[in-house]
Design a protein around this motif. Structure first.
Motif, PDB file in Angstrom:
ATOM      1  N   GLU A  11     -13.103  -3.804   7.262  1.00 17.03           N
ATOM      2  CA  GLU A  11     -12.663  -2.771   6.330  1.00 17.03           C
ATOM      3  C   GLU A  11     -12.320  -3.403   4.971  1.00 17.03           C
ATOM      4  OE1 GLU A  11     -11.320   1.140   5.063  1.00 17.03           O
ATOM      5  OE2 GLU A  11     -12.676   0.409   6.623  1.00 17.03           O
ATOM      6  N   VAL A  12     -11.594  -4.517   5.014  1.00 14.44           N
ATOM      7  CA  VAL A  12     -11.133  -5.182   3.787  1.00 14.44           C
ATOM      8  C   VAL A  12     -11.428  -6.669   3.879  1.00 14.44           C
ATOM      9  CG1 VAL A  12      -9.159  -5.654   2.270  1.00 14.44           C
ATOM     10  CG2 VAL A  12      -9.237  -3.504   3.577  1.00 14.44           C
ATOM     11  N   VAL A  13     -12.089  -7.212   2.853  1.00 14.90           N
ATOM     12  CA  VAL A  13     -12.239  -8.659   2.697  1.00 14.90           C
ATOM     13  C   VAL A  13     -11.414  -9.072   1.486  1.00 14.90           C
ATOM     14  CG1 VAL A  13     -13.796 -10.528   2.051  1.00 14.90           C
ATOM     15  CG2 VAL A  13     -14.473  -8.901   3.821  1.00 14.90           C
ATOM     16  N   ILE A  14     -10.478  -9.975   1.690  1.00 12.94           N
ATOM     17  CA  ILE A  14      -9.640 -10.501   0.615  1.00 12.94           C
ATOM     18  C   ILE A  14     -10.180 -11.874   0.235  1.00 12.94           C
ATOM     19  CG2 ILE A  14      -7.320 -11.229  -0.047  1.00 12.94           C
ATOM     20  CD1 ILE A  14      -6.267  -9.336   2.176  1.00 12.94           C
ATOM     21  N   VAL A  15     -10.535 -12.045  -1.026  1.00 14.14           N
ATOM     22  CA  VAL A  15     -11.063 -13.321  -1.505  1.00 14.14           C
ATOM     23  C   VAL A  15      -9.929 -14.075  -2.193  1.00 14.14           C
ATOM     24  CG1 VAL A  15     -12.806 -14.481  -2.900  1.00 14.14           C
ATOM     25  CG2 VAL A  15     -13.323 -12.270  -1.819  1.00 14.14           C
ATOM     26  N   GLY A  16      -9.443 -15.116  -1.537  1.00 12.65           N
ATOM     27  CA  GLY A  16      -8.353 -15.917  -2.078  1.00 12.65           C
ATOM     28  C   GLY A  16      -7.206 -16.033  -1.105  1.00 12.65           C
ATOM     29  N   GLY A  17      -6.866 -17.268  -0.745  1.00 17.91           N
ATOM     30  CA  GLY A  17      -5.814 -17.515   0.241  1.00 17.91           C
ATOM     31  C   GLY A  17      -4.540 -18.051  -0.360  1.00 17.91           C
ATOM     32  N   GLY A  18      -4.271 -17.692  -1.622  1.00 22.64           N
ATOM     33  CA  GLY A  18      -2.978 -18.012  -2.213  1.00 22.64           C
ATOM     34  C   GLY A  18      -1.961 -16.947  -1.857  1.00 22.64           C
ATOM     35  N   ILE A  19      -0.854 -16.936  -2.590  1.00 23.86           N
ATOM     36  CA  ILE A  19       0.236 -16.016  -2.257  1.00 23.86           C
ATOM     37  C   ILE A  19      -0.191 -14.564  -2.420  1.00 23.86           C
ATOM     38  CG2 ILE A  19       1.390 -15.774  -4.508  1.00 23.86           C
ATOM     39  CD1 ILE A  19       3.212 -16.710  -1.265  1.00 23.86           C
ATOM     40  N   ALA A  20      -1.071 -14.267  -3.388  1.00 27.06           N
ATOM     41  CA  ALA A  20      -1.485 -12.880  -3.614  1.00 27.06           C
ATOM     42  C   ALA A  20      -2.270 -12.350  -2.423  1.00 27.06           C
ATOM     43  CB  ALA A  20      -2.310 -12.771  -4.893  1.00 27.06           C
ATOM     44  N   GLY A  21      -3.300 -13.085  -2.023  1.00 29.63           N
ATOM     45  CA  GLY A  21      -4.108 -12.647  -0.891  1.00 29.63           C
ATOM     46  C   GLY A  21      -3.325 -12.611   0.398  1.00 29.63           C
ATOM     47  N   ALA A  22      -2.458 -13.623   0.595  1.00 31.97           N
ATOM     48  CA  ALA A  22      -1.650 -13.668   1.820  1.00 31.97           C
ATOM     49  C   ALA A  22      -0.695 -12.486   1.897  1.00 31.97           C
ATOM     50  CB  ALA A  22      -0.876 -14.982   1.881  1.00 31.97           C
ATOM     51  N   SER A  23      -0.049 -12.163   0.762  1.00 32.26           N
ATOM     52  CA  SER A  23       0.905 -11.043   0.783  1.00 32.26           C
ATOM     53  C   SER A  23       0.189  -9.724   1.034  1.00 32.26           C
ATOM     54  CB  SER A  23       1.694 -10.988  -0.530  1.00 32.26           C
ATOM     55  OG  SER A  23       0.860 -10.685  -1.631  1.00 32.26           O
ATOM     56  N   LEU A  24      -0.992  -9.547   0.453  1.00 28.04           N
ATOM     57  CA  LEU A  24      -1.716  -8.299   0.698  1.00 28.04           C
ATOM     58  C   LEU A  24      -2.115  -8.187   2.168  1.00 28.04           C
ATOM     59  CD1 LEU A  24      -3.003  -5.679  -0.158  1.00 28.04           C
ATOM     60  CD2 LEU A  24      -5.027  -6.967  -0.867  1.00 28.04           C
ATOM     61  N   ALA A  25      -2.585  -9.281   2.766  1.00 28.55           N
ATOM     62  CA  ALA A  25      -2.925  -9.246   4.199  1.00 28.55           C
ATOM     63  C   ALA A  25      -1.709  -8.837   5.014  1.00 28.55           C
ATOM     64  CB  ALA A  25      -3.451 -10.605   4.642  1.00 28.55           C
ATOM     65  N   TYR A  26      -0.554  -9.355   4.667  1.00 28.62           N
ATOM     66  CA  TYR A  26       0.683  -9.027   5.384  1.00 28.62           C
ATOM     67  C   TYR A  26       1.006  -7.542   5.250  1.00 28.62           C
ATOM     68  CZ  TYR A  26       5.727  -8.769   6.266  1.00 28.62           C
ATOM     69  OH  TYR A  26       6.961  -8.414   6.736  1.00 28.62           O
ATOM     70  N   PHE A  27       0.993  -7.035   4.023  1.00 26.40           N
ATOM     71  CA  PHE A  27       1.413  -5.647   3.810  1.00 26.40           C
ATOM     72  C   PHE A  27       0.363  -4.647   4.284  1.00 26.40           C
ATOM     73  CE2 PHE A  27       4.351  -7.809   0.889  1.00 26.40           C
ATOM     74  CZ  PHE A  27       5.552  -7.276   1.349  1.00 26.40           C
ATOM     75  N   LEU A  28      -0.920  -5.002   4.240  1.00 27.30           N
ATOM     76  CA  LEU A  28      -1.939  -4.127   4.824  1.00 27.30           C
ATOM     77  C   LEU A  28      -1.740  -4.012   6.332  1.00 27.30           C
ATOM     78  CD1 LEU A  28      -5.251  -5.103   2.971  1.00 27.30           C
ATOM     79  CD2 LEU A  28      -4.133  -2.858   2.931  1.00 27.30           C
ATOM     80  N   THR A  29      -1.560  -5.146   6.989  1.00 25.20           N
ATOM     81  CA  THR A  29      -1.406  -5.100   8.443  1.00 25.20           C
ATOM     82  C   THR A  29      -0.091  -4.432   8.824  1.00 25.20           C
ATOM     83  OG1 THR A  29      -0.500  -7.363   8.467  1.00 25.20           O
ATOM     84  CG2 THR A  29      -2.868  -7.120   8.856  1.00 25.20           C
ATOM     85  N   GLU A  30       0.916  -4.531   7.985  1.00 22.45           N
ATOM     86  CA  GLU A  30       2.164  -3.807   8.237  1.00 22.45           C
ATOM     87  C   GLU A  30       1.926  -2.302   8.204  1.00 22.45           C
ATOM     88  OE1 GLU A  30       6.590  -4.525   6.598  1.00 22.45           O
ATOM     89  OE2 GLU A  30       5.258  -3.642   5.102  1.00 22.45           O
ATOM     90  N   ARG A  31       0.971  -1.887   7.357  1.00 27.98           N
ATOM     91  CA  ARG A  31       0.617  -0.463   7.266  1.00 27.98           C
ATOM     92  C   ARG A  31      -0.333  -0.022   8.371  1.00 27.98           C
ATOM     93  NH1 ARG A  31       1.107   2.032   2.142  1.00 27.98           N
ATOM     94  NH2 ARG A  31       0.191   3.782   3.280  1.00 27.98           N
ATOM     95  N   GLY A  32      -0.746  -0.952   9.230  1.00 33.83           N
ATOM     96  CA  GLY A  32      -1.657  -0.613  10.317  1.00 33.83           C
ATOM     97  C   GLY A  32      -3.114  -0.885  10.020  1.00 33.83           C
ATOM     98  N   VAL A  33      -3.414  -1.385   8.822  1.00 37.36           N
ATOM     99  CA  VAL A  33      -4.791  -1.755   8.478  1.00 37.36           C
ATOM    100  C   VAL A  33      -4.980  -3.211   8.904  1.00 37.36           C
ATOM    101  CG1 VAL A  33      -6.499  -2.005   6.635  1.00 37.36           C
ATOM    102  CG2 VAL A  33      -4.818  -0.148   6.541  1.00 37.36           C
ATOM    103  N   THR A  34      -5.554  -3.407  10.076  1.00 32.27           N
ATOM    104  CA  THR A  34      -5.680  -4.752  10.644  1.00 32.27           C
ATOM    105  C   THR A  34      -7.111  -5.282  10.609  1.00 32.27           C
ATOM    106  OG1 THR A  34      -5.943  -3.839  12.862  1.00 32.27           O
ATOM    107  CG2 THR A  34      -3.705  -4.388  12.153  1.00 32.27           C
ATOM    108  N   ASP A  35      -8.061  -4.439  10.192  1.00 33.85           N
ATOM    109  CA  ASP A  35      -9.461  -4.865  10.109  1.00 33.85           C
ATOM    110  C   ASP A  35      -9.662  -5.584   8.782  1.00 33.85           C
ATOM    111  OD1 ASP A  35     -12.089  -5.209  10.788  1.00 33.85           O
ATOM    112  OD2 ASP A  35     -12.712  -3.190  10.201  1.00 33.85           O
ATOM    113  N   VAL A  36      -9.023  -6.745   8.683  1.00 35.52           N
ATOM    114  CA  VAL A  36      -8.909  -7.478   7.426  1.00 35.52           C
ATOM    115  C   VAL A  36      -9.397  -8.908   7.634  1.00 35.52           C
ATOM    116  CG1 VAL A  36      -7.282  -8.386   5.699  1.00 35.52           C
ATOM    117  CG2 VAL A  36      -6.942  -6.088   6.661  1.00 35.52           C
TER     118      VAL A  36
END
Length: 378
Positions: A11-36
């Protein structure tokens, strides 16, 4: 590296494993969007700007949008969810900002509004500031604002808190994987190309830090002029016991220093524009920084250094982060241009970005002030 058996659709591909990408992965999965899927070109996350910062929450900012984002981010850092990290994410060691005459008058006048906006501050006379940091020369400034609830961020705990929880909720993370192209079909992002093949996605998030402009160009997204700037930090032995000192920040002297591992950390606050790279320190920049330190706190000037490093802070033209769907390419989402405050604002920008991806709107903040559409380019 990506094996042939690994998934190719998300569903979502995040390009970048710094704090920005990591925080978005965290908050997306907190919202139930885990196909990341989070992709990082380096072999480890947080290699560039995230791993080279001064690791400080300093809420006071002349740009009102940044000040508001830091206040929101500071709330997360002070009180992360239970079990987020094994150690406190923020040490409230304090930040003391020095001011000269006109700016001191302005900050005193603005103090009630600053506190109303959520930042606690204590106004200090030069003598009171010197009582906290005896190395300072009192005649060099007219007053100081102490931010007692700000201070040192444990970046390692924060980054791995974001990544660890996102992974446990189902997000995938692949390091050592470089994105070489962005696939766009009928005006909408459809995925990314890597050396191991294409990965399809409904959303592609540009959290590429200093390389965000180059990733946007691959997608033919809006041409926002993101410019990386070098920032240098050095550490050295302290001549006295500096434990208990706050960070000292002086825009007029163009430097800041703070306790670090029994010694001191200092930045000459250099801001040299350059192409995305693995930034390296410049000896002349460091020497000029110490020359300025000699006029503010001469007893602290060292004979030798312990360490030196540089990182890149990437700014949009108005120095405000760029967060939101691209006005040209649907499904291409910007999470870039955080400048020097990506770590301290990650607890704000992460949930704002997650809201915008999941719902197309957010109640947390005025998203128009962050939108890539503010630069035109549609």
């Amino acid at each position: 590296m990506v094996s042939a058996s690994e998934r190719r659709r998300f569903e979502v591909v995040i390009v970048g494993g710094g704090i920005a990408g990591a925080s978005l992965a965290y908050f997306l999965t907190e919202r139930g969007v885990t196909d990341v899927l989070l992709l990082e070109r380096e072999e480890q996350p947080g290699y560039h700007a995230t791993g080279r910062s001064a690791a400080t929450l300093a809420e006071l900012d002349p740009i009102t949008t940044l000040h508001a984002l830091k206040v929101l981010g500071g709330q997360f850092l002070r009180q992360p969810p239970a079990g987020f990290a094994e150690t406190p994410v923020l040490l409230r060691s304090g930040v003391m900002v020095l001011f000269k005459n006109e700016m001191w008058d302005a900050i005193r006048a603005a103090a009630p509004a600053i506190e109303q906006a959520g930042t606690r501050l204590v106004l200090l006379s030069p003598a009171q500031a010197v009582a906290r940091v005896p190395a300072l020369l009192a005649e060099r400034f007219a007053g100081a604002a102490l931010l007692p609830d700000d201070g040192h961020i444990d970046v390692h705990a924060l980054l791995w808190g974001y990544l660890g929880h996102a992974k446990r909720r189902g997000a995938e993370q692949r390091f050592g994987t470089e994105v070489r192209g962005v696939r766009v079909e009928a005006g909408r992002c459809a995925g990314v190309a890597t050396a191991e093949g294409e990965i399809h996605a409904r959303w592609v998030v540009n959290a590429a830090g200093a390389w965000a402009g180059k990733l946007a160009a691959l997608a033919r997204a809006a041409p926002i002029a993101l410019v990386p700037h070098r920032r240098t930090i050095v550490t050295f032995a302290a001549p006295v016991d500096v434990r208990g000192w706050p960070m000292v920040h002086s825009d007029d002297d163009h430097l800041y220093f703070a306790p670090e591992s029994g010694g001191l950390l200092l930045s000459p606050m250099d801001e040299e524009p350059m192409e995305p790279c693995d930034a390296r320190p410049d000896d002349e920049v460091i020497a000029r920084g110490f020359a300025r330190l000699a006029t503010l706190a001469p007893s602290l000037v060292p004979q030798t250094l312990r360490r030196r490093w540089s990182g890149l802070r990437t700014f949009a033209p108005d120095r405000v982060p760029v967060v939101g769907e691209d006005p040209r390419v649907r499904g291409f989402f910007w999470l870039a241009g955080q400048g020097g405050c990506g770590i301290e604002t990650s607890g704000a920008l992460g949930p704002i970005a997650a809201d915008l991806i999941v719902e197309g709107r957010t109640e947390r903040f005025d998203a128009r002030t962050l939108s890539p559409a503010r630069f035109g380019g549609a």
